[in-house]
Design an enzyme around this catalytic site. Sequence first.
Site, mmCIF file in Angstrom:
data_model
loop_
_atom_site.group_PDB
_atom_site.id
_atom_site.type_symbol
_atom_site.label_atom_id
_atom_site.label_comp_id
_atom_site.label_asym_id
_atom_site.label_seq_id
_atom_site.Cartn_x
_atom_site.Cartn_y
_atom_site.Cartn_z
ATOM 1 N N GLY A 40 0.755 -1.303 0.055
ATOM 2 C CA GLY A 40 0.063 -0.007 0.123
ATOM 3 C C GLY A 40 0.833 1.206 0.288
ATOM 4 N N GLY A 41 0.173 2.360 0.107
ATOM 5 C CA GLY A 41 0.917 3.728 0.161
ATOM 6 C C GLY A 41 -0.028 4.749 0.816
ATOM 7 N N GLY A 42 0.753 5.910 1.200
ATOM 8 C CA GLY A 42 0.036 6.853 1.523
ATOM 9 C C GLY A 42 0.575 8.242 1.450
ATOM 10 N N VAL A 47 4.714 1.274 0.926
ATOM 11 C CA VAL A 47 5.118 0.085 1.880
ATOM 12 C C VAL A 47 5.094 -1.138 0.836
ATOM 13 C CG1 VAL A 47 4.363 -1.010 3.708
ATOM 14 C CG2 VAL A 47 3.709 1.248 3.694
ATOM 15 N N LYS A 62 8.938 0.456 4.453
ATOM 16 C CA LYS A 62 8.383 1.742 3.960
ATOM 17 C C LYS A 62 9.327 2.583 3.515
ATOM 18 C CE LYS A 62 4.661 3.631 5.261
ATOM 19 N NZ LYS A 62 3.674 4.611 5.860
ATOM 20 N N ASP A 155 -0.440 10.321 14.249
ATOM 21 C CA ASP A 155 -1.046 10.198 13.225
ATOM 22 C C ASP A 155 -2.108 8.861 13.425
ATOM 23 O OD1 ASP A 155 -2.356 10.420 10.298
ATOM 24 O OD2 ASP A 155 -0.599 9.270 9.639
#
Length: 423
Positions: A40-42, A47, A62, A155
């Site tokens: 995934g990613g953000g 990641v 990450k 976060d």
Amino acid sequence: MEAPSNPTPAPNAKVDWEAFYRDYRKPGYLPGFEIVGKLGGGVFGLVYKARKESIGKDYAVKFLKVDDVSVRDAVLREIDNVSLFAQVDHPNLVSIEDRGVVDGIPYVVMNYAGQETLQGRLRAGRLPRDEALRWFQQVARGVAALHDHGLVHFDIKPANVFLKGEVARVGDYGLSKLVSESRNTLSCSRGTPYYMAPELLQRRGDARSDVYSLGILLYECLYGAVPFRGESEWEVLKQHETAAPTFPAEARSDDVAVLRRCLEKKPEARFSTAGELLAALAATAAPAAPAAIGVPAAAPIAGASRAAASPPPLPAAAGPRDAKDSPYGMPWRQEQPTSPLAWFARGVFTLVEGVFWLAYTPVRVAAFLFGPGLGWLFALPFRILATSAKLLGLLVAFALVVLVVVTIFYGMQPVPWTVLPTR
């Protein structure tokens, strides 16, 4: 585990994302690891799942999103802070195992906690109260372990809570502060709007900011939706600073009391740490109590998808606010001017703001034209030419192979003999 042999790059080493995307699947790209696939990613990074070659164990790596060399160097100056988080060992935290740099991109190696998150579980439908409290208490215990070591997450949100079996683990702690402070911009500020404490807009925060985010998370676990929603990010942030939360009609009074204290606008009115929040929450295990008189009630939230949940209504206006009730206010939160002098001052500030906006517009346009946008445009013909050359090379190679095969085939055929007639 062994430390990857990735020395700190030279000050002017290039941040090369193109090389990353080209080479990350190659053996040995990340020393000691085989990158298996993307998880995934953000906002803060991408990641990937990686397998430790020596022991066959899975980890999550990450790669931190850095825009250029100056941002990367700022991250490297601050990345030692990640070492502090790595010292915290708790079953409800995704442990940080190592860090390094590859192709100029900083990365952090974390224990692999699975791909299911609390966000996915919440989107599937409203949780029973027992299950909601079970997950939330594990999250709060992990955050409490950080607070006990003088560390703050900054976060907390369902997407950062990983579920594996019956265990919830909190991840991504320390990365939000690391990347956002290095970028030094509000657009990459700490936290996520739906879960963000009001004081973080002013770049002030401590463990009580995590308590606020935990309060939002507890609200969502219990009632199926966050308390503050809006059409834009700024509308949500404004509600965090000015609006009181509303509660479903079936809300228990002891739950409401805990949530109200978590969601106080002033940090000093909240629980000071996640540990204090957990102690207060333990009392809510008693039999259900009716909602307290005077608790604002919203319509019961259906157990449908979280994406379809409607935002709770804002409380009715109760006359002018006392300025001390909003110590972290922004310009839009001030009351309307009531005197000619106030109107004049507001007009002057509006005019100055407009001048700055107009002056900055050409800079943004120039940055796009002479920055990545123009570079990409100039590189396009060469990319097309390179791709065409590759295709042409493949065609030539294919033709040569066909020619060799045909030559060999006909070379193996018997030569026919003919008898010439005699005169």
